[in-house]
Design an enzyme around this catalytic site. Structure first.
Site, mmCIF file in Angstrom:
data_model
loop_
_atom_site.group_PDB
_atom_site.id
_atom_site.type_symbol
_atom_site.label_atom_id
_atom_site.label_comp_id
_atom_site.label_asym_id
_atom_site.label_seq_id
_atom_site.Cartn_x
_atom_site.Cartn_y
_atom_site.Cartn_z
ATOM 1 N N GLU A 140 8.206 -11.276 -17.397
ATOM 2 C CA GLU A 140 8.237 -12.491 -16.575
ATOM 3 C C GLU A 140 8.966 -12.082 -15.308
ATOM 4 O O GLU A 140 10.170 -12.243 -15.195
ATOM 5 C CB GLU A 140 8.950 -13.623 -17.321
ATOM 6 C CG GLU A 140 8.509 -15.007 -16.848
ATOM 7 C CD GLU A 140 9.181 -15.462 -15.568
ATOM 8 O OE1 GLU A 140 9.051 -14.758 -14.541
ATOM 9 O OE2 GLU A 140 9.816 -16.526 -15.589
ATOM 10 N N GLU A 161 9.195 -10.635 -6.335
ATOM 11 C CA GLU A 161 10.320 -10.023 -7.054
ATOM 12 C C GLU A 161 10.019 -8.584 -7.468
ATOM 13 O O GLU A 161 10.711 -8.017 -8.315
ATOM 14 C CB GLU A 161 10.685 -10.870 -8.284
ATOM 15 C CG GLU A 161 11.347 -12.183 -7.897
ATOM 16 C CD GLU A 161 11.726 -13.045 -9.091
ATOM 17 O OE1 GLU A 161 11.589 -12.578 -10.243
ATOM 18 O OE2 GLU A 161 12.154 -14.191 -8.870
#
Length: 685
Positions: free
Chosen positions: A144, A153
């Site tokens: 995740e 990210e």
């Protein structure tokens, strides 16, 4: 060990050195994290669990042992799901040390220590082999690593490395794939976050138009995504010009490339208009068939399905380099370019006899510097015509033919408005101690010789800067780029105090005063970011709750935090209340300003916290609010200023998850320390 940390005080403007413990950064990171929000995301958690069960089953059906690699494990939740689904072993990677320590405790508490190994490293540093962190490569990859933009990210380089070194060829992946969707829209409101619109001023000698410099007009802006809760954007604020189109997808079960690339789709507008904005979101399929799907689609795309509120994944607003007039049915090419961490868009018309439009893959770079210095809400604020009209109306009341005007605000249009509303021979002075290269504006409007920019801090202002004249009108919005909380703009008061020797005895100060207001509210969803979870899909994550609570208690729980409340609906449980006033006609006093009292709750509801904001009193009958704009009395629905963040103080009942009987009032104590410029507050239900 103690560390001295330097910081510029946003309210007083002074440089301060504070002694901080070595864990200060950790505490701040944890206290302001979105871990609680993720654990409350039922839709995400259920679908991850379903996807993990399906992946473990597929591996077992092939007669293989299920070895799981979980990158960015956080609490260890996904690894525990895998272990309980029958995985033989899980390697849980977490680079943030306090988080990895918490994951070890959570895994142990839930009885999975024999099946889950937590590795406190970046995944690119993990070793595989008999003496390595992992005994063997995994055949199930669970991650995740996504943000609102999907790749912000570093998901792509992480997947690329994992496929090369940490997982077997043909591994199962949860999620299996991600798909990015786009829709072309016209929206004056969203476009106002990137462009400056002309400002019309009715002066004595006719209408003046303040035009934005061509440098800003032609600037592509900055590549960073604008991520917002698009579900709070009313349909009246934008017009869809295309259907929803699939832009690109990434299959996580196969090797992933992180190198810069582009994707192109052909579009045909469903109606004519000005193409300005690309709205974008993504969904993830947890297994190959696409039956287990978790989507970020906004309300108008899937109007029948219940929307899961989440703050860790929202929707993206991308600004096209320039506005393109488009016609219904004409052929267009929309290109998405990306590097490892960001995406940007380009729209081109398909030319006759050409199948492909040219592709530009360079990331947009701001050349005018305005997009680097002003954030998007600030652009929106400068483009707010109603707000500008209030300042024009107020300036008209105070300016005279012989006024000598000093403006203290960052990158403000006030000096130009003041010039247009005053006599021609008057010289105006603008104080910019954070130079904004604002000369572009003056040049574009032929005002270079009319407005003088003084690049000095207020306390260093000399009579020679002002040609030995005294200031008769001191103005400010006030707005300063360093402000995070509403009262940080009280820096105007400190600057006004610093220049007081240069002010005429009968000086007019605009705004003449400010006031701090508050209201008790019940949030529809925002409370989740601070609320403990207890158990998540049957797993005990209390250790995480305790860790967040400890970090909040370290300092943050006694502080307010900034949130743009137009994105986070709430209802008022009390009337708005003025709690402190600040008189700008006088200098900052030596003594503290404090108040205490009780606010009556008028409606039933959960008292999640207090919202605080500033109001600036420009003239006797003109006030600008940075917070509440409107309150519908019946239900207590609130309309908030969309250009400002309001301060939210969450009550301990949210952080502690206490069940309270209906309180009838909230007592408060608020103290403004004039030496530090900080506001301390305490509330009791």
């Amino acid at each position: 060990m103690k560390t001295f940390c330097g910081r510029a005080n946003p309210t007083t403007g002074s440089m301060e050195w504070l002694e901080e413990g070595e864990d200060y950064d950790y505490h701040q990171e944890i206290a302001r994290s979105r871990y609680a929000d993720m654990l409350h995301d039922k839709d995400r958690n259920v679908k991850y669990y379903q996807g993990i069960r399906a992946a473990v089953s597929r591996v077992k059906e092939r007669g293989e042992k299920a070895i799981v690699l979980d990158i960015g494990t956080g609490t260890g939740l996904l690894s525990m799901m895998a272990a309980s689904a029958g995985a033989d072993f899980c390697y849980a990677i977490e680079v943030f040390k306090p988080m990895a320590n918490a994951a070890v405790k959570i895994v142990e508490k839930n009885g999975f220590s024999d099946k889950v190994k937590v590795i406190n490293k970046h995944s690119t540093e993990v070793t595989v082999g008999p003496d390595g962190d992992m005994q063997c490569q995994a055949n199930i990859l669970v991650t995740e690593l996504f943000d609102t933009e999907l790749i912000g990210e570093g998901a792509l380089p992480t997947y690329e490395h994992a496929h090369k070194y940490l997982v077997k060829e043909g591994c199962e992946a949860v999620p299996h794939r991600a798909t990015v969707y786009v829709q072309l829209v016209e929206s004056r409101r969203m476009w106002s976050w990137k462009k400056l619109f002309p400002v019309r001023v009715e002066a004595e000698d006719g209408e003046k138009i303040l035009v934005p410099p061509s440098e800003i007009e032609n600037c592509p802006g900055v590549p960073s995504v604008c991520d917002i809760q698009l579900n709070q954007m009313p349909s009246s604020d934008f017009s869809t010009l295309s259907d929803v189109v699939t832009m690109f997808s990434v299959d996580f079960s196969k090797p992933v490339q992180s190198a810069s690339t582009y994707y192109r789709v052909q579009l045909e507008p469903v109606k004519s208009g000005k193409a300005q904005i690309v709205l974008s979101w993504w969904d993830i399929d947890m297994e190959p068939s696409g039956m287990i799907n978790c989507t970020m689609a906004p309300y108008w795309v899937k109007p029948t399905s219940a929307l899961q509120w989440r703050d860790h994944w929202m929707q993206c607003v991308y600004f096209l380099p320039r506005e393109e007039p488009v016609l219904q049915g004409e052929k267009l090419y929309l290109t998405a370019c990306r590097d490892e961490y960001s995406v940007w868009y380009n729209l081109q018309k398909a030319r006759e006899g050409e199948n492909k439009a040219d592709v530009g893959v360079e990331s947009p770079v701001c050349r005018c510097r305005a997009h680097l210095l002003w954030n998007r809400p600030r652009f929106g604020q400068l483009n707010d015509q109603n707000r500008t009209r209030q300042y024009i109306k107020s300036l008209r009341k105070v300016l005279k033919a012989d006024s000598v005007c000093l403006c203290i605000s960052d990158g403000s249009l006030l000096p130009v408005l003041a010039h247009y509303l005053g006599a021609k021979q008057v010289q105006y002075f603008v104080l910019f101690f954070r130079s904004l290269h604002f000369s572009l504006f003056f040049k574009a409007n032929n005002l270079e010789d009319k407005i003088k920019i003084i690049e000095a801090r207020p306390e260093l202002l000399k009579p020679s800067h002002l040609e030995d004249k005294k200031i008769s009108v001191l103005v400010g919005e006030p707005f300063f780029m360093t402000s995070l909380l509403p009262w940080h703009n009280l820096y105007f008061w400190y600057a006004r105090t610093a220049v007081s020797t240069h002010l005429a005895s009968n000086v007019t100060v605009l705004p003449q005063s400010a006031s701090l207001h508050m209201m008790i509210v019940e949030f529809q969803d925002l409370w989740r970011i601070r609320s403990p979870c207890g158990t998540c899909e049957g797993f005990d994550v209390q250790t995480m709750d305790d860790m967040i609570k400890d970090s909040l208690n370290f300092r943050e729980s006694k502080e307010a935090e900034p949130h743009p409340l137009w994105e986070y609906p709430c209802k008022s449980l009390s009337d708005p209340l003025e709690v402190l006033t600040f008189d700008f006609t006088k200098t900052v006093p030596q003594h503290c300003l404090s108040t205490e009292g009780s606010v009556k709750l008028l409606r039933k509801g959960k008292s999640h916290g207090a919202v605080l904001w500033m109001e600036y009193h420009l003239a006797d009958d003109i006030t600008i609010s940075t917070g509440l704009m409107q309150l519908s009395n019946g239900k207590g629905n609130c309309e908030w200023n969309p250009h400002c963040k309001q301060a939210v103080y969450f009550f301990s009942s949210v952080i502690e998850s206490e069940i309270l009987s209906d309180p009838t009032a909230v007592t408060y104590a608020i103290n403004f320390d004039t030496k530090t410029g900080e506001i301390a507050m305490d509330f009791k239900l």
